[in-house]
Write a protein that holds these residues in place. Structure first.
Motif, PDB file in Angstrom:
ATOM      1  N   GLY A 176       0.783  -1.226   0.000  1.00  0.00           N
ATOM      2  CA  GLY A 176       0.000   0.000   0.000  1.00  0.00           C
ATOM      3  C   GLY A 176       0.815   1.275   0.000  1.00  0.00           C
ATOM      4  N   SER A 182       0.018   2.239  -4.324  1.00  0.00           N
ATOM      5  CA  SER A 182      -1.225   1.494  -4.501  1.00  0.00           C
ATOM      6  C   SER A 182      -0.990   0.233  -5.320  1.00  0.00           C
ATOM      7  N   GLU A 183      -1.562  -0.873  -4.855  1.00  0.00           N
ATOM      8  CA  GLU A 183      -1.424  -2.126  -5.577  1.00  0.00           C
ATOM      9  C   GLU A 183      -2.312  -2.182  -6.820  1.00  0.00           C
ATOM     10  N   ASN A 184      -3.064  -1.130  -7.058  1.00  0.00           N
ATOM     11  CA  ASN A 184      -3.833  -1.029  -8.296  1.00  0.00           C
ATOM     12  C   ASN A 184      -3.039  -0.345  -9.412  1.00  0.00           C
ATOM     13  N   GLU A 185      -1.846   0.130  -9.100  1.00  0.00           N
ATOM     14  CA  GLU A 185      -0.995   0.800 -10.087  1.00  0.00           C
ATOM     15  C   GLU A 185      -0.083  -0.218 -10.769  1.00  0.00           C
ATOM     16  N   ASP A 201     -11.471  -0.736   0.755  1.00  0.00           N
ATOM     17  CA  ASP A 201     -10.671   0.403   1.210  1.00  0.00           C
ATOM     18  C   ASP A 201     -10.556   0.482   2.724  1.00  0.00           C
ATOM     19  N   ARG A 256      -5.780  -6.092  -1.763  1.00  0.00           N
ATOM     20  CA  ARG A 256      -5.027  -5.116  -2.566  1.00  0.00           C
ATOM     21  C   ARG A 256      -5.075  -3.780  -1.824  1.00  0.00           C
ATOM     22  N   SER A 257      -3.941  -3.409  -1.279  1.00  0.00           N
ATOM     23  CA  SER A 257      -3.871  -2.193  -0.472  1.00  0.00           C
ATOM     24  C   SER A 257      -3.637  -0.982  -1.360  1.00  0.00           C
ATOM     25  N   THR A 258      -4.392   0.076  -1.103  1.00  0.00           N
ATOM     26  CA  THR A 258      -4.241   1.304  -1.885  1.00  0.00           C
ATOM     27  C   THR A 258      -3.510   2.396  -1.121  1.00  0.00           C
ATOM     28  N   LYS A 259      -3.261   2.157   0.185  1.00  0.00           N
ATOM     29  CA  LYS A 259      -2.478   3.091   0.986  1.00  0.00           C
ATOM     30  C   LYS A 259      -1.834   2.323   2.124  1.00  0.00           C
ATOM     31  N   GLN A 271      -3.168  -0.556   5.516  1.00  0.00           N
ATOM     32  CA  GLN A 271      -4.493  -1.127   5.251  1.00  0.00           C
ATOM     33  C   GLN A 271      -4.584  -2.607   5.576  1.00  0.00           C
TER      34      GLN A 271
END
Length: 510
Positions: free
Chosen positions: A230, A233-236, A349, A368-371, A374
């Motif tokens: 995080g 972000s693991e979405n990047e 989130d 999936r951590s975004t910050k 988390q």
């Protein structure tokens, strides 16, 4: 003013808002001072839970936690949780009461060598012999916890020291020791590099924004440890995921093919670095964990200020690899991983706190951590019973909704903290995955010891009735559809959800 009153005043001045603990005879002078302060005291039902709560307080907020106990019976109950924080380098302040100084080294009632015991599981274990020493070690401890956070610091406080009015205070101002002498060698390696890779650990958390700017500007791929999830972000796409034991395919490829690995704030355990590469630049404030040919003893912030990067172009090569981590059974009714996947989808989130057990594997794979902060769990020691008290600390520190994922076995290690949860009316939802066994132990017995299951079956209580007896709303589900319907509601805590699941094996590390 006595020592206790001055210590409480200092803690308040330093921004301490919450202290977790249980009062007792030897620490009573401190509690008297605390009772008239603005600091919020959270009464837990066990000292282990108090220290886990202080741990969760830090991991969720970045603000060091404080826990307090009386002498030996209370202090020794701290040890499991303090060791947990020590293994994961979590900065907490551990205050223990003790009998008067004249009883040290004797067989007096409730006297044990507390300082010697805590020396093995803390960065420092202090034993002030008078009021002035107490002021000094408190000031020094707070400075270290804020500026050089290597792990827990313990201060053992005799009752006569706490009551003393004879002391001098200190205004400490000094710099943390560091050694940046390898910066130039590291810069040369970075300058030669065409395929640099960052590995981010918990120690890089404070530099999340700075690191994000650097990797986006120079197109440098990133991997993380468990506790670094995080920071990016693991979405990047630039974040390849975790490296090491539970690593993703892209992270594994990047690690094997990088010509310059820059590890920022990682401990460098065998789960992250199964082997130490020759091209590793390792930056950490803890000299004791540094490995490799380019050790940098100092803050991640100072390292980044002294290093120059150049734009690179190998991310596309990495992204050609399929990075999907296949988790079988996430649609089966009702595998543990299916339940956890549904919880992750419903609360993407929120801060997730995982206890110890097979469910931790599924949680780390699916979250999936975004910050930063988390996903909270004990990595290095992994004691059962971490989840609920750590969630209490995280909730109090963050003010956010917290989701706990427990097994039926680990939940019962600290279930008494349901009382703390209810008393503080915290927005914490506890999911108990009930398969009536110690699943990971059964799997080890069968897979590695050629045993039939032995002493792993659990005769569990009715968790719904148990939670209800504490005045907490509770519900039981035993199908995936029912869990989905429940999770679609606007759930608020305190709430306990018992999820009846099947026995299931997890992918064990090889």
């Amino acid at each position: 003013m006595n020592v206790s009153e001055k210590m409480v005043e200092i803690l308040a001045e330093e921004g301490v808002e919450n202290i977790f603990g249980i009062p007792g005879e030897q620490i009573m002078p401190f509690y008297k001072a605390l009772s008239s302060s603005k600091i919020n005291h959270v009464l837990t039902r066990h000292e282990q839970a108090a220290a886990h709560a202080a741990d969760g307080h830090y991991r969720s907020s970045g603000k060091f936690g404080v826990c307090i106990s009386t002498a030996s019976p209370g202090a020794l109950n701290f040890t499991m949780a303090v060791a947990t924080a020590f293994k994961d380098n979590v900065p907490i302040l551990v205050l223990t009461g003790d009998n008067e100084l004249k009883y040290r080294g004797t067989d007096y009632f409730q006297t044990t060598p507390q300082v010697e015991i805590f020396k093995n599981i803390t960065v420092e274990s202090y034993n002030p012999l008078n009021g002035t020493e107490a002021m000094y070690v408190l000031r020094a401890s707070i400075f270290a916890l804020k500026n050089n956070p290597k792990g827990p610091i313990h201060i053992n406080l005799s009752k006569d020291v706490l009551m003393s009015t004879d002391f001098e205070d200190f205004d400490l101002c000094y710099l943390c020791e560091d050694d940046l002498s390898n910066i130039s060698k590291a810069q040369e390696l970075i300058d030669r590099s065409e395929k640099p890779l960052l590995i981010l650990g918990a120690g890089a958390r404070s530099q999340a924004q700075n690191i994000k700017s650097i990797v986006e500007k120079y197109n440098i791929p990133v991997t993380t440890t468990f506790h670094g999830k995080g920071i990016i972000s693991e979405n990047e796409d630039i974040n390849l995921g975790m490296v090491g034991t539970r690593g993703t395919p892209q992270a594994g490829y990047a690690f094997e093919n990088s010509d310059c690995i820059i590890a920022l704030g990682i401990k460098g355990s065998e789960r992250t670095l199964p082997q130490i590469p020759d091209n590793l630049i390792h930056v950490n404030i803890n000299r004791d964990v540094l490995v490799g040919d380019y050790p940098i003893h100092g803050k991640v912030e100072d390292f980044l200020l002294n290093i120059q990067f150049s734009e690179v172009d190998w991310l596309g090569e990495i992204l050609e690899i399929d990075n999907d981590v296949v988790v079988d059974g996430i649609h089966d009714d009702l595998k543990p991983q299916a339940a956890i996947n549904e919880i992750m989808n419903r609360f993407p989130d929120n801060i997730i706190v995982s206890d110890a057990g097979s469910h931790t594997t599924w949680t780390t794979l699916l979250k999936r951590s975004t910050k930063p902060g988390q996903l909270l769990f004990s990595g290095g020691l992994a004691p059962m019973g971490y989840g609920l008290p750590a969630a209490i600390g995280a909730s109090i520190a963050s003010g956010e909704k917290i989701i706990v994922i427990n097994g039926d076995g680990d939940f019962q290690m600290n279930l008494q903290e349901l009382a703390t949860l209810k008393e503080n009316n915290l927005d914490v939802i506890v999911f108990i995955l009930n398969n009536s066994e110690f699943g990971i132990i059964r799997q080890w017995q069968e897979s590695f010891y050629d045993m039939k299951p032995y002493q792993i079956r659990l005769q569990n209580p009715d968790f719904v009735k148990l939670a209800s007896s504490y005045g907490i709303d509770a519900v039981r589900v035993d199908t995936l559809d029912d869990l989905k319907l429940l999770c679609e509601k606007n759930l608020t805590g305190p709430l306990v959800v018992e999820v009846v699941v099947e026995s299931e094996d997890v992918p064990l590390p090889k």
